[in-house]
Design a protein around this motif. Structure first.
Motif, PDB file in Angstrom:
ATOM      1  N   ARG A  48      72.466 -32.203  14.788  1.00  0.00           N
ATOM      2  CA  ARG A  48      72.699 -31.917  13.378  1.00  0.00           C
ATOM      3  C   ARG A  48      72.133 -30.556  13.000  1.00  0.00           C
ATOM      4  O   ARG A  48      72.758 -29.803  12.242  1.00  0.00           O
ATOM      5  CB  ARG A  48      72.066 -33.002  12.505  1.00  0.00           C
ATOM      6  N   GLU A  77      74.509 -27.967  14.036  1.00  0.00           N
ATOM      7  CA  GLU A  77      75.662 -27.934  13.135  1.00  0.00           C
ATOM      8  C   GLU A  77      75.324 -27.178  11.857  1.00  0.00           C
ATOM      9  O   GLU A  77      76.133 -26.368  11.367  1.00  0.00           O
ATOM     10  CB  GLU A  77      76.099 -29.363  12.806  1.00  0.00           C
ATOM     11  N   HIS A 110      66.904 -29.790   6.851  1.00  0.00           N
ATOM     12  CA  HIS A 110      67.296 -29.206   8.138  1.00  0.00           C
ATOM     13  C   HIS A 110      67.034 -27.697   8.170  1.00  0.00           C
ATOM     14  O   HIS A 110      66.608 -27.158   9.190  1.00  0.00           O
ATOM     15  CB  HIS A 110      68.773 -29.482   8.424  1.00  0.00           C
TER      16      HIS A 110
END
Length: 212
Positions: A154, A157, A185
């Motif tokens: 993730r 990404e 993130h």
């Protein structure tokens, strides 16, 4: 309400920017300037959240103006054209918070102001494309292979989307996750990759080929 300063030595463009951004419900144009020196004066005289500066201006160029304005507190977005590579490199090194092409769509411009006011950095896809070669050989050490390998799927990404110039809201929509999760993130990426800001993350993604 986001209070902005606009600076450009082209009267028509300055007027257009004032019309576009002044029409937004959450943005108000607190001041305008026709050159870098005037921009610094206006930044000192008004409460400003974000300054949108032409990278090339008379009396005092946009980069020099940006340095002083950032010291005063406001965040800075630079407006560039496709032939400003050297100036873009200098602005990146100085830590400005965003880069947009002068022909950016109104919604892109407004979105960038909101993102930068919210603590994000914005790097227009057209700008990253122009500096790709410089990024590969540019200043500073790229993130180590070990650091990149330590990213979760993730996180990679999210990093790829940052490399394409996406804002947190756009990343959230693209990856079907909450915007607060995107922020988490991004914070993790900054720590893991030793990047000082979002622009640095975008450059790391470009250099590593993650955003291609």
């Amino acid at each position: 309400m986001i209070r902005i300063l606009l600076a450009d030595d082209q009267p028509l463009l300055l007027s257009a920017l004032e019309t576009i951004l002044g029409a937004q419900d959450d943005i108000t144009v607190a001041a305008t300037a026709a050159d870098g020196a005037e921009a610094v004066e206006k930044a000192r005289a008004h409460r400003i959240d974000v300054a949108v500066l032409d990278i090339r201006m008379p009396v005092l160029d946009g980069i020099a103006a940006a340095r002083t304005i950032m010291e005063l507190g406001p965040r800075v977005i630079m407006l560039t054209t496709f032939d400003d590579d050297t100036l873009i490199h200098a602005a990146i090194a100085d830590g400005v918070h965003g880069f947009l092409l002068k022909d950016a769509e109104p919604d892109v411009l407004a979105g960038a102001v909101r993102a930068v006011a919210g603590g994000e950095s914005v790097l227009a896809p057209g700008v990253t494309g122009r500096v790709m070669e410089w990024v590969r050989e540019g200043p500073g050490s790229p993130a180590s292979a070990t650091a990149l390998e330590g990213l979760t799927t993730r996180e990679r990404e999210v990093l790829a989307e940052i490399g394409r110039g996406a804002t947190n809201a756009e990343i959230a929509a693209a990856l079907y996750i909450a915007e607060t999760t995107v922020k988490t993130h991004v914070s993790s990426l900054l720590a893991k990759l030793g990047a000082r800001d979002r622009v640095a993350l975008a450059l790391i993604a470009q250099r590593a080929g993650i955003s291609s």
